[in-house]
Write an enzyme that holds these catalytic residues in place. Structure first.
Site, PDB file in Angstrom:
ATOM      1  N   TYR A 171       0.826  -1.209   0.000  1.00  0.00           N
ATOM      2  CA  TYR A 171       0.000   0.000   0.000  1.00  0.00           C
ATOM      3  C   TYR A 171       0.868   1.272   0.000  1.00  0.00           C
ATOM      4  CZ  TYR A 171      -3.806  -3.232   1.101  1.00  0.00           C
ATOM      5  OH  TYR A 171      -4.723  -4.271   1.068  1.00  0.00           O
ATOM      6  N   TYR A 174     -11.443  -1.034   0.369  1.00  0.00           N
ATOM      7  CA  TYR A 174     -11.412  -0.638   1.788  1.00  0.00           C
ATOM      8  C   TYR A 174     -10.104   0.056   2.131  1.00  0.00           C
ATOM      9  CZ  TYR A 174      -8.133  -3.932   4.055  1.00  0.00           C
ATOM     10  OH  TYR A 174      -7.006  -4.586   4.491  1.00  0.00           O
ATOM     11  N   ARG A 175      -9.156   0.049   1.200  1.00  0.00           N
ATOM     12  CA  ARG A 175      -7.803   0.552   1.487  1.00  0.00           C
ATOM     13  C   ARG A 175      -7.069   0.525   0.153  1.00  0.00           C
ATOM     14  NH1 ARG A 175      -4.341  -3.200   5.600  1.00  0.00           N
ATOM     15  NH2 ARG A 175      -2.560  -1.868   5.959  1.00  0.00           N
ATOM     16  N   ASP A 216      -1.008 -11.081   8.265  1.00  0.00           N
ATOM     17  CA  ASP A 216      -0.137 -12.133   7.718  1.00  0.00           C
ATOM     18  C   ASP A 216       1.336 -11.875   7.998  1.00  0.00           C
ATOM     19  OD1 ASP A 216      -1.991 -13.979   6.533  1.00  0.00           O
ATOM     20  OD2 ASP A 216      -2.495 -12.375   5.148  1.00  0.00           O
ATOM     21  N   HIS A 250       4.585  -6.268  -5.393  1.00  0.00           N
ATOM     22  CA  HIS A 250       3.181  -6.610  -5.149  1.00  0.00           C
ATOM     23  C   HIS A 250       2.424  -5.412  -4.616  1.00  0.00           C
ATOM     24  CE1 HIS A 250       2.737  -7.078  -0.631  1.00  0.00           C
ATOM     25  NE2 HIS A 250       3.998  -6.779  -0.778  1.00  0.00           N
TER      26      HIS A 250
END
Ligand code: ADP
Length: 542
Positions: free
Chosen positions: A112, A489-490, A171, A408
């Site tokens: 993110y 959501y993000r 995670d 990623h």
């Protein structure tokens, strides 16, 4: 070198093959001499060794940037205070000179944006040194922590003290308890909704004023970490995914260690089974038969922990069906793999298990496993058995190695817990990704009334064309999801504006309110400009 204790700088150094750009330019609107003066003031507050410039800034590079311009999220300096008082003093100086600041806790928000700021030229306010565990209350089950406390830190502390409490961890356990809750991240025990489990904050407002939320506003209170709402408007939500304040303390509820624990996995054979799986899941979750934030994981996501793509498919494009079948056989996994756990006294778990097993057994081809029944030493259920009991880990981070070059980012739309909707989202995303040459790797994480469909877009970040393609498909995914009524959501820094624009009901009324609040709380626009698409007036107009 232990990966768990690796510093951000070492990690980014390993992850970035390209040399990062450190713009020597001052933040927008500041002359170089004013900026130099502001840095001098910051040094007076925190000590000169805690104002970082030059090569130290490698720590604050997004290792997985999708942006061509390496300077797009670059910072010219970082400041690491050690107390809330220092944060207050820094914000006052930032207001005086109009230095934009980007607060981070541990800065491990990978996928993110990592520790990087949204706007180039923004100085990172690195709260990593504020890492005290202020209280752990075993009787009532909570902790009060500062920003720099990672899941590993809190876990170790609880183990050392022998407290019978469990954490809830995402995670990857190297991030901060606070940053993850503020970003509304999820974990996998019954306490999986991190922001729901947050209770009471201390926040430094952009002006430098310090407040406590909920019961914390009552002098001499004894319920700050016990009752979330206090009196009057519930303010805590304002400081999540926002740029309205710097959180310096946060309460988090912890789960008492249950008398029994049984993790399990159920595999399903066919892609279209996702519809039936989700239909079975909804009543079980809504009625708390499934107690935890369980997950449905796609074939390639599970496979990536034990294999790389090149092992099964060499050419360009997504994994062919034949290779997918081969992986299923090799790893003894399904197209979808459900990971859940039972918690409580054995008779309670026995009863819940009977209901869960009988419900999923109606889906043809469903197979049930305990960790002991999984043959592979590195089997995902064996790892998830630890994660679902709140033991922080990094193992499943190896998904980034599925294709070479390890980039990623997460595409994270929300869906109702409804079979037809899950199938629709799956097909929409899979088809677009395949069309653009990427594999579909996802987890459907179940919340109280919705599914977080978290799709890992894994790409080779050393390949400029592939990185550009990833960016393009990501933009399409956001647009198409919104057209179908799904919101993220993000999101990653690079897409914060695009996602914000999709929340546009009544000509963007919610965003106008965000801007109104932003301008009132932060008239000089110094705190995290652009975070979640919220820009202060001076940058909106500029
Ligand atoms: P992690 O917990 O994964 O290490 P970060 O520390 O990178 O995550 O935090 C994620 C994001 O949350 C940051 O980019 C920032 O926008 C926000 N954030 C983190 N800590 C704070 C804080 N103490 N106050 C305000 N916002 C914060």
């Amino acid at each position: 070198m232990s990966f768990e204790s690796i510093s951000r700088r070492q990690f980014v150094g390993l992850a970035c093959s390209a040399t990062a750009a450190f713009p020597s330019v001052a933040p927008a609107g500041l002359t170089p001499s004013d900026f130099a003066e502001a840095l001098e003031q910051f040094r007076r507050i925190v000590g000169k060794e805690y104002v970082y410039t030059g090569e130290h800034l490698l720590s604050y590079v997004d290792p997985y940037s999708l942006v061509d311009d390496a300077g797009a999220h670059a910072t010219p300096a970082a400041i690491a205070p050690e107390s809330a008082e220092q944060v207050q003093a820094i914000l006052r100086i930032a207001n005086q000179y109009r230095v934009p600041l980007w607060p981070i806790s541990c800065g491990k928000n990978h996928g993110y944006g990592g520790a990087a700021p949204r706007m180039p030229g923004t100085v990172v306010l690195d709260l990593n040194r504020m890492n005290r565990i202020l209280e752990v209350n075993v009787e009532s089950g909570y902790a009060l922590v500062e920003p720099g406390v990672s899941y590993f830190d809190l876990y170790r502390h609880i183990q050392e003290k022998g407290y019978k409490l469990w954490l809830d961890v995402p995670d990857a356990g190297w991030g901060s308890v606070m940053g993850n809750a503020l970003e509304r991240g999820v974990g996998y025990t019954p306490y999986g909704d991190h922001f729901m489990m947050q209770c009471g904050m201390e926040v430094v407002l952009p002006s430098g004023e310090i407040i406590r939320t909920g019961m914390g506003a009552l002098p001499g209170n004894n319920t700050w970490q016990l009752f979330k709402y206090g009196y009057g408007p519930y303010l805590d939500g304002m400081f999540s995914q926002s740029n309205f304040g710097v959180v310096t303390k946060m309460g988090i509820w912890l789960m008492p260690e249950p008398p029994g624990y049984r993790p399990y996995m159920i595999s399903f054979e066919r892609e279209e089974d996702i519809e039936a799986v989700v239909e079975v899941l909804r009543p079980l979750k809504v009625n708390s038969v499934i107690q935890n934030a369980a997950t449905i994981r796609s074939l390639v996501l599970v496979a990536s922990i034990n294999a790389t793509k090149s092992h099964y498919h060499k050419g360009p494009g997504p994994l062919p069906d034949s290779a997918a079948r081969k992986i299923m056989a090799d790893q003894d996994i399904g197209m979808w793999n459900f990971y859940g756990a039972l918690y409580g006294p054995p008779p309670v778990m026995d009863t819940l298990w009977t209901i869960i097993r009988d419900s999923f057994a109606k889906i043809p081809g469903a197979r049930f496993f305990t960790p002991e029944q999984r043959k592979h030493e590195n089997d995902v259920l064996k790892h998830r058995a630890l994660t679902m009991k709140g033991i922080p880990r990094l193992t499943e981070y190896s998904l980034v190695n599925w294709v070479g070059g390890g980039g990623h980012i997460g595409f994270s739309p929300v869906s109702p817990i409804k079979g037809t909707e899950a199938l629709k989202q799956f097909r929409m995303v899979r088809d677009r990704l395949h069309e653009h040459g990427f594999d579909y790797m996802s987890v459907f994480a179940i919340g109280w009334r919705e599914l977080h469909h978290v799709v890992e877009l894994v790409f080779d970040k050393t390949n400029a064309e592939e990185t550009q393609r990833a960016r393009k498909v990501f933009e399409i995914l956001i647009r198409e999801a919104a057209d179908a009524g799904y919101g993220e959501y993000r999101t990653h820094l690079a897409f914060m504006d695009q996602v914000a624009r999709t929340y546009s009901w009544n000509q963007g009324a919610a965003q106008r309110l965000n801007e109104l609040l932003k301008d009132a709380l932060d008239p000089n626009g110094i705190l995290a400009p652009g975070k979640q698409g919220i820009w202060p007036k001076r940058f909106r107009e500029g």
